[in-house]
Design a protein around this motif. Structure first.
Motif: not given
Length: 269
Positions: A243-261
């Motif tokens: 949570w930066a001093e300018d008030g904005r939130i940054t979220m960092t983390g993983p994501a993944a593609e499982a499959y397509r159909g």
């Protein structure tokens, strides 16, 4: 009409993504979204994500919970969409415009500025949102935060033992929350680490909730319990929230593609 989809997840919070940015789809309805999300008779997911063109951002993201209700924001879906898009982008959501940036097998998302006014959550009537004078059995004095969608955060000694499957729906549907609410139970493990479980509005218990992690981290920061950057450990894995001093939130983390159909639209209409 045969419709392609991408099955994705962020820390086990899973999505059926429909990309209508290039070619339009028939109108999405709550009943169709719920049918697609059904884990026995549909594709199965926590949320259905619909990507569409936008007049104000690079594209628009619409989010439908597994009960079919459309909601304003989803942090884990934002990271999944960033991974799918493959480049930095502005994304229009019902909760406001966010910015996403793919990074290291996942993404960083600028989730915007949290809101704390009782009418911004919203609550049914005025009260202090930092330490709310309310309780549901052992859960008491929560903090309310809107991070594009409404959250209430309870700080407890051991989040693992809270009967969230029972208390979560009761709190979600309490008249105090006219638009319902996401319910978070959190244990502060250190100045830089929080353990969290979430009952998601319209979806129930999920393995991870990105907006819940953001709301909980900000609530803990407002109470002086943690530093301005923390790890939030959820059943599905860990997110980093700043949570930066300018008030904005940054979220960092993983994501993944499982499959397509693909599926026949009329099978779910």
């Amino acid at each position: 009409m045969r419709v392609p989809f991408i099955k994705m997840h962020g820390l086990g919070n899973d999505f059926v993504v429909l990309d209508a940015r290039g070619e339009g789809l028939p109108t999405m309805t709550p009943s169709i979204a719920a049918a697609l999300a059904d884990r026995r008779t549909g594709i199965g997911c926590d949320q259905v994500i619909l990507l569409e063109p936008s007049e104000t951002a690079d594209f628009r993201m619409r989010i439908f919970n597994s009960d079919g209700g459309e909601v304003e924001a989803c942090g884990n879906a934002s990271r999944a969409v960033a991974l799918l898009h493959g480049a930095e982008a502005s994304v229009e959501t019902a909760g406001g415009t966010i910015r996403v940036q793919p990074a290291n097998g996942g993404a960083s998302v600028d989730m915007g500025v949290p809101r704390f006014g009782w009418e911004e959550i919203p609550l049914a009537y005025a009260m202090d949102t930092l330490t709310m004078p309310v309780a549901w059995e052992p859960l008491k004095n929560p903090t309310a935060v809107n991070v594009g969608n409404p959250h209430v955060v309870f700080f407890v000694e051991n989040s693992d033992v809270v009967q969230l499957d029972r208390l979560g729906p009761e709190i979600e549907h309490d008249p105090l929350f006219p638009e319902r609410v996401n319910v978070n139970v959190a244990t502060v493990e250190s100045r830089r680490r929080i353990c969290l479980r979430v009952w998601e509005r319209g979806a129930g218990l999920t393995r991870a909730c990105g907006t819940g992690a953001c709301a909980t981290a900000v609530a803990a920061m407002r109470r002086g319990l943690v530093e301005r950057e923390v790890e939030v450990r959820l059943p599905g894995g860990t997110l980093t929230i700043a949570w930066a001093e300018d008030g904005r939130i940054t979220m960092t983390g993983p994501a993944a593609e499982a499959y397509r159909g693909s599926f026949e639209w009329d099978d779910f209409a």
